[in-house]
Scaffold this motif. Structure first.
Motif, PDB file in Angstrom:
ATOM      1  N   GLN A  75      13.898   7.941  -7.635  1.00  0.00           N
ATOM      2  CA  GLN A  75      13.073   6.891  -7.043  1.00  0.00           C
ATOM      3  C   GLN A  75      13.704   5.504  -7.164  1.00  0.00           C
ATOM      4  O   GLN A  75      13.243   4.563  -6.518  1.00  0.00           O
ATOM      5  CB  GLN A  75      11.693   6.842  -7.717  1.00  0.00           C
ATOM      6  N   ARG A  77      16.015   2.339  -6.782  1.00  0.00           N
ATOM      7  CA  ARG A  77      16.926   1.731  -5.804  1.00  0.00           C
ATOM      8  C   ARG A  77      18.209   1.322  -6.516  1.00  0.00           C
ATOM      9  O   ARG A  77      18.172   0.537  -7.475  1.00  0.00           O
ATOM     10  CB  ARG A  77      16.264   0.516  -5.157  1.00  0.00           C
ATOM     11  N   THR A 101      22.047  -3.014   0.882  1.00  0.00           N
ATOM     12  CA  THR A 101      21.646  -1.622   0.716  1.00  0.00           C
ATOM     13  C   THR A 101      22.841  -0.720   0.471  1.00  0.00           C
ATOM     14  O   THR A 101      22.675   0.483   0.256  1.00  0.00           O
ATOM     15  CB  THR A 101      20.903  -1.135   1.974  1.00  0.00           C
ATOM     16  N   GLN A 168      13.759  -1.624  -8.878  1.00  0.00           N
ATOM     17  CA  GLN A 168      12.782  -1.241  -7.867  1.00  0.00           C
ATOM     18  C   GLN A 168      12.728   0.274  -7.762  1.00  0.00           C
ATOM     19  O   GLN A 168      13.755   0.951  -7.858  1.00  0.00           O
ATOM     20  CB  GLN A 168      13.133  -1.833  -6.500  1.00  0.00           C
ATOM     21  N   ASP A 170      10.883   3.584  -5.414  1.00  0.00           N
ATOM     22  CA  ASP A 170      10.261   3.961  -4.147  1.00  0.00           C
ATOM     23  C   ASP A 170       8.897   4.589  -4.437  1.00  0.00           C
ATOM     24  O   ASP A 170       8.817   5.633  -5.090  1.00  0.00           O
ATOM     25  CB  ASP A 170      11.165   4.953  -3.419  1.00  0.00           C
ATOM     26  N   THR A 171       7.847   3.934  -3.970  1.00  0.00           N
ATOM     27  CA  THR A 171       6.483   4.421  -4.206  1.00  0.00           C
ATOM     28  C   THR A 171       5.810   4.808  -2.891  1.00  0.00           C
ATOM     29  O   THR A 171       4.591   4.715  -2.762  1.00  0.00           O
ATOM     30  CB  THR A 171       5.646   3.353  -4.934  1.00  0.00           C
ATOM     31  N   ARG A 172       6.598   5.237  -1.921  1.00  0.00           N
ATOM     32  CA  ARG A 172       6.021   5.610  -0.623  1.00  0.00           C
ATOM     33  C   ARG A 172       5.008   6.744  -0.779  1.00  0.00           C
ATOM     34  O   ARG A 172       5.130   7.606  -1.662  1.00  0.00           O
ATOM     35  CB  ARG A 172       7.124   6.033   0.342  1.00  0.00           C
ATOM     36  N   ASP A 178       9.435   5.832   5.599  1.00  0.00           N
ATOM     37  CA  ASP A 178      10.073   4.604   5.127  1.00  0.00           C
ATOM     38  C   ASP A 178       9.754   4.342   3.661  1.00  0.00           C
ATOM     39  O   ASP A 178       8.625   4.571   3.205  1.00  0.00           O
ATOM     40  CB  ASP A 178       9.618   3.410   5.966  1.00  0.00           C
ATOM     41  N   ALA A 179      10.761   3.835   2.950  1.00  0.00           N
ATOM     42  CA  ALA A 179      10.576   3.528   1.529  1.00  0.00           C
ATOM     43  C   ALA A 179       9.614   2.359   1.349  1.00  0.00           C
ATOM     44  O   ALA A 179       9.573   1.430   2.151  1.00  0.00           O
ATOM     45  CB  ALA A 179      11.922   3.204   0.888  1.00  0.00           C
ATOM     46  N   THR A 180       8.849   2.414   0.277  1.00  0.00           N
ATOM     47  CA  THR A 180       8.006   1.304  -0.161  1.00  0.00           C
ATOM     48  C   THR A 180       8.494   0.903  -1.543  1.00  0.00           C
ATOM     49  O   THR A 180       8.319   1.658  -2.506  1.00  0.00           O
ATOM     50  CB  THR A 180       6.524   1.717  -0.229  1.00  0.00           C
ATOM     51  N   TRP A 181       9.129  -0.268  -1.633  1.00  0.00           N
ATOM     52  CA  TRP A 181       9.778  -0.653  -2.880  1.00  0.00           C
ATOM     53  C   TRP A 181       8.828  -1.459  -3.755  1.00  0.00           C
ATOM     54  O   TRP A 181       8.247  -2.448  -3.313  1.00  0.00           O
ATOM     55  CB  TRP A 181      11.040  -1.452  -2.608  1.00  0.00           C
TER      56      TRP A 181
END
Length: 294
Positions: A75, A77, A101, A168, A170-172, A178-181
């Motif tokens: 998870q 980044r 990125t 950060q 990823d909590t998608r 799409d990633a939710t950071w």
């Protein structure tokens, strides 16, 4: 708020560590092979990664509201740090979109500079922006062996302060493309575990038992944060000498995005207090070393 977040980091870390003994032992065995027994590393890493997939290591941190979060390595980044020849020499943990990125890559000039010296970061007129100063200072890690013009270095880059590190995750939602950071804060001990289990860090550290770890993380050397991180690495057999800035750290020029969304490092420096002659009043970098009996 900062004090509450710091307390939450410690509380969350302690809460989740007690049930991690089996995984920690796996990590310890893997890390010994990683640094000290390179011939056996590939097989050990393959076995370790299999265990990770079957029973991923759980990390702990807190978000900006002080809420505890649990997460796994996949998870986080992160991206590799590369030398001019594209060899992986470390890992970076961006938390802002402008930080790219892709890879963080040294130019030949930046690679040469980081092995020998750095500039003093100063405030531009108006006091709102940090810029490189004119004077350069010999790198402390280069002074360890003046006869070696090319000390072996490994890098970790990410945001930090005197209380912890920023990452950060990823909590998608399940099924989202799409990633939710979400930005989290972790303490030094948990950051050491994140480093030791990171594939880019593992590749950078492979077969380098005498390397020095340079942290591009502001202020982490001004408290016990970096010491606790270094002790965490040392406890799993990664006995690097760790250098951490005691004040702001910056790369220069302003982070240049390449065509892959990465960052190019041309130079680097730290803020420091100096006397009238320009000599540092206090060390710009703090060092943590493994004890001989560790």
């Amino acid at each position: 708020m900062t004090a509450r977040i710091c307390a939450a980091v410690v509380k969350a870390g302690d809460k989740f560590r007690h049930n991690m003994s089996d995984i920690a032992e796996d990590l310890r065995r893997n890390s010994r092979c990683l640094v000290w027994e390179d011939a056996r590393y590939a097989r050990a890493l393959q076995q370790f990664e299999l265990r990770q997939r079957e029973n991923p290591e759980i990390f702990a941190g807190v978000d900006g509201n002080g809420e505890a979060r649990r997460f796994t390595a996949d998870q986080i980044r992160n991206g590799p740090i590369r030398d001019p020849e594209q060899n992986i020499v470390g890992v970076h943990f961006p938390i802002h979109p402008a930080e790219g990125t892709g890879s963080m890559t040294f130019t030949p000039e930046g690679w040469a500079a980081v092995h020998k010296d750095y500039f003093r970061a100063v405030l531009a007129p108006g006091g709102k922006k940090w810029i490189p100063g004119r004077r350069r200072y010999a790198a402390e890690w280069a002074k360890q062996n003046p006869e070696d013009p090319d000390p072996e270095l490994v890098f970790s880059s990410g945001h930090g302060d005197e209380e912890g590190y920023g990452i950060q995750i990823d909590t998608r939602a399940s099924g989202a493309s799409d990633a939710t950071w979400t930005t989290l804060f972790v303490d030094g001990r948990d950051f050491s575990r994140i480093l030791a289990s990171n594939k880019h860090f593992q590749q950078a550290a492979r077969n380098k038992p005498t390397a020095q770890l340079i942290q591009f993380s502001c202020l982490t050397g001004s408290s016990r944060v970096a010491t606790e991180m270094a002790q965490g690495l040392h406890s799993v057999g990664i006995r690097f000498r760790v250098w951490s800035p005691t004040d702001l750290h910056m790369v220069s020029p302003l982070k240049v995005r390449d065509e892959t969304g990465g960052i190019t490092i041309v130079d680097h420096g730290v803020a420091m207090k100096v006397d009238a002659s320009g000599n540092p009043i206090a060390p710009a970098w703090a060092v943590s070393e493994a004890s001989r009996g560790a």
